[in-house]
Design an enzyme around this catalytic site. Sequence first.
Site, mmCIF file in Angstrom:
data_model
loop_
_atom_site.group_PDB
_atom_site.id
_atom_site.type_symbol
_atom_site.label_atom_id
_atom_site.label_comp_id
_atom_site.label_asym_id
_atom_site.label_seq_id
_atom_site.Cartn_x
_atom_site.Cartn_y
_atom_site.Cartn_z
ATOM 1 C CE LYS A 113 35.765 42.097 45.008
ATOM 2 N NZ LYS A 113 36.094 41.824 43.626
ATOM 3 C CG ASP A 114 35.249 38.073 41.427
ATOM 4 O OD1 ASP A 114 34.868 39.422 41.149
ATOM 5 O OD2 ASP A 114 36.231 37.738 41.857
ATOM 6 N NE ARG B 219 31.693 48.829 43.540
ATOM 7 C CZ ARG B 219 32.508 49.087 44.565
ATOM 8 N NH1 ARG B 219 32.445 50.023 45.305
ATOM 9 N NH2 ARG B 219 33.715 48.451 44.428
ATOM 10 N NE ARG B 220 36.818 49.563 44.743
ATOM 11 C CZ ARG B 220 37.189 48.280 44.584
ATOM 12 N NH1 ARG B 220 38.138 48.019 43.615
ATOM 13 N NH2 ARG B 220 37.236 47.370 45.634
ATOM 14 N NE ARG C 123 41.524 43.622 35.203
ATOM 15 C CZ ARG C 123 41.235 42.548 34.480
ATOM 16 N NH1 ARG C 123 41.493 42.697 33.016
ATOM 17 N NH2 ARG C 123 41.116 41.338 35.108
ATOM 18 N NE ARG D 49 43.743 46.261 41.042
ATOM 19 C CZ ARG D 49 42.448 46.248 40.779
ATOM 20 N NH1 ARG D 49 41.774 47.272 41.137
ATOM 21 N NH2 ARG D 49 41.921 45.191 40.000
ATOM 22 C CB CYS E 253 32.078 43.269 36.440
ATOM 23 S SG CYS E 253 32.487 41.626 37.482
#
Length: 303
Positions: free
Chosen positions: A81-82, A129-130, A147, A153, A237
Amino acid sequence: MERIRIGTRRSPLALVQAEWVRDCIREHDPRATVEIVAIRTSGDRFQHLPIEKIGAKGVFIKEIEEALLEGAIDVAVHSMKDLPTELPEGLAIAAVPQREDPRDVMVSHVAESLAALPAGARVGTGSIRRRAQVLNQRPDLAVVPIRGNVDTRLAKLERGEVDALLLALAGMKRLGREREATQALPPETWLSAVAQGALGLETRRHEVERLRFLNHEPSALEVEAERAFLRRLEGGCQVPVGARAVAGPAGVTLAGMVAEATGERLFRGEISGACAAAASLGVELAERLLDEGAGAVLGEVRS
């Protein structure tokens, strides 16, 4: 005796992923000498900034690809995904191993689901997106930029800095922390990042064959469809785009989403077709959403 240097980010999750690839190579060829080279990327250096503020695409992979092109490493292990949809000249994806569960999860001590969070609850995420999907479903919640790696987190959640976190289930599984997830968000109503849960093994183009044994064809087809969808949208992103493809003997089914950052507008669609048409399915679905109005949303996000 073959020597293979694996390049990876320095985060605990990235190192776990690289170690898994190292062990697979050693099992496949016990004669190989395999070492891991940890590389600090721009995305790791500037953790105080939102990802969209750091700069160009590929903030988690740029320095790793440079090392690959310079010959300092032989294979790069990325969270797929990166990885931008366009690769530098001379590089290629040699393999996509079997994909881990691509869903997002919520982790919280105050509610058992996103729907059950009290109004005003603070939801931590560093993903636009989230954020867009949270606000689309629950505009009464407060989205807090956050982040850092998974452990960082989760520590912020424990300290009460947020009431809930949104994370990738794949990362929690690879770190052995999946039991801490409160709810796996269903793909029927929530789409994860393009290629989430998949690894991409990147090499110099003329060296792809030595890692083909790690390729999982259904996972590769899913990633192909999702990345074609993202490529047609010219996203990364910095834009609220989600997708989920499922590949099987009957073909590929792809769901895709484009949302406004505020969550007010969200465009979603689904398409199915033959496995051989995975990439064209992604393009077709993207064009359908663009025609429905997603193009205007993406233009606003980029401006």
